[in-house]
Design a protein around this motif. Sequence first.
Motif, PDB file in Angstrom:
ATOM      1  N   VAL A   1       0.858  -1.186   0.000  1.00 31.54           N
ATOM      2  CA  VAL A   1       0.000   0.000   0.000  1.00 31.54           C
ATOM      3  C   VAL A   1       0.894   1.236   0.000  1.00 31.54           C
ATOM      4  CG1 VAL A   1      -1.953  -1.102   1.143  1.00 31.54           C
ATOM      5  CG2 VAL A   1      -0.138  -0.080   2.524  1.00 31.54           C
ATOM      6  N   GLU A   2       0.290   2.396  -0.231  1.00 37.78           N
ATOM      7  CA  GLU A   2       1.072   3.625  -0.312  1.00 37.78           C
ATOM      8  C   GLU A   2       1.233   4.322   1.032  1.00 37.78           C
ATOM      9  OE1 GLU A   2      -0.587   6.180  -3.235  1.00 37.78           O
ATOM     10  OE2 GLU A   2      -0.410   4.734  -4.856  1.00 37.78           O
ATOM     11  N   TRP A   3       0.319   4.050   1.968  1.00 36.46           N
ATOM     12  CA  TRP A   3       0.329   4.762   3.244  1.00 36.46           C
ATOM     13  C   TRP A   3       0.212   3.788   4.406  1.00 36.46           C
ATOM     14  CZ3 TRP A   3       1.365   9.810   2.608  1.00 36.46           C
ATOM     15  CH2 TRP A   3       1.048  10.390   1.375  1.00 36.46           C
ATOM     16  N   ASP A   4       0.794   4.172   5.544  1.00 36.95           N
ATOM     17  CA  ASP A   4       0.769   3.312   6.722  1.00 36.95           C
ATOM     18  C   ASP A   4      -0.653   3.150   7.259  1.00 36.95           C
ATOM     19  OD1 ASP A   4       2.326   1.794   8.731  1.00 36.95           O
ATOM     20  OD2 ASP A   4       1.594   3.327  10.119  1.00 36.95           O
ATOM     21  N   TYR A   5      -1.489   4.211   7.153  1.00 41.83           N
ATOM     22  CA  TYR A   5      -2.852   4.104   7.673  1.00 41.83           C
ATOM     23  C   TYR A   5      -3.639   3.026   6.922  1.00 41.83           C
ATOM     24  CZ  TYR A   5      -5.195   6.475   3.775  1.00 41.83           C
ATOM     25  OH  TYR A   5      -5.703   6.796   2.545  1.00 41.83           O
ATOM     26  N   GLN A   6      -3.302   2.795   5.632  1.00 42.60           N
ATOM     27  CA  GLN A   6      -3.977   1.743   4.868  1.00 42.60           C
ATOM     28  C   GLN A   6      -3.600   0.370   5.401  1.00 42.60           C
ATOM     29  OE1 GLN A   6      -2.391   3.094   1.078  1.00 42.60           O
ATOM     30  NE2 GLN A   6      -4.427   3.704   0.404  1.00 42.60           N
ATOM     31  N   ARG A   7      -2.353   0.237   5.796  1.00 44.10           N
ATOM     32  CA  ARG A   7      -1.867  -1.024   6.375  1.00 44.10           C
ATOM     33  C   ARG A   7      -2.640  -1.361   7.649  1.00 44.10           C
ATOM     34  NH1 ARG A   7       2.052  -2.133  10.193  1.00 44.10           N
ATOM     35  NH2 ARG A   7       3.157  -4.102   9.933  1.00 44.10           N
ATOM     36  N   HIS A   8      -2.823  -0.353   8.495  1.00 41.81           N
ATOM     37  CA  HIS A   8      -3.542  -0.569   9.753  1.00 41.81           C
ATOM     38  C   HIS A   8      -5.043  -0.745   9.521  1.00 41.81           C
ATOM     39  CE1 HIS A   8      -0.133  -0.029  12.428  1.00 41.81           C
ATOM     40  NE2 HIS A   8       0.229   1.031  11.738  1.00 41.81           N
TER      41      HIS A   8
END
Length: 216
Positions: free
Chosen positions: A116-123
């Motif tokens: 993913v492009e952003w850490d918030y998407q990972r979480h």
Amino acid sequence: MKTDKQLQEDVMRELAWESSVNSAHIGVEVDRGVITLLGHVDSFAEKWGAERAVKRVSGVRAVAIELDVKLKGAAKRTDSDIALSVSHSLAYLSTIPKDAIRAMVEQGTITLSGEVEWDYQRHAAENAVRHLLGVRGVINLISVKPKVNLSAVKSEIEHALKRRAYLDAQEISVSVEGDVLTLSGKVHSWTEKNLAINSAWNTPGVRKVVDKMAFV
């Protein structure tokens, strides 16, 4: 500084206060500020809630979670059923590109992978599956891959050439498709060409550089 006994008491009170946790089945051991939780819980969500509660207590240096997830009755599901639920849950996440994340389920444990492009998407992906019925654990192997910034690439090439007193990069074109970066246009020497290529490789997110630059 809290003693281990004081820390144990505070952790037990915090667990009792956390509404998502049945603290009656959880034991707390403390050794020089390191908390170990023992016992069993009825779901992975409860296990995660217990960990979150302990981390709120001041003085805790580290946490070891040795809680077994013991599913009851209707909470027991096959890996296939869980995988289907995971697929549906991820599909409803508007913040994550379609098919960016893969999921595997084995004995109730979900392993998430992909980019993913952003850490918030990972979480967000982990949060979406953590509370599903039948889940015993979640392993998050999703990596964060920054999106290639076209203007940043161009700027880096220009700065690299200027630092070495070469002409600017106005004659070099940069295009991006996914994580593949293509350089085209004109250069005056191998040194300029190599500087442009090296600058492109130094850009976060680039996986491949295609050189189409020509000499003049």
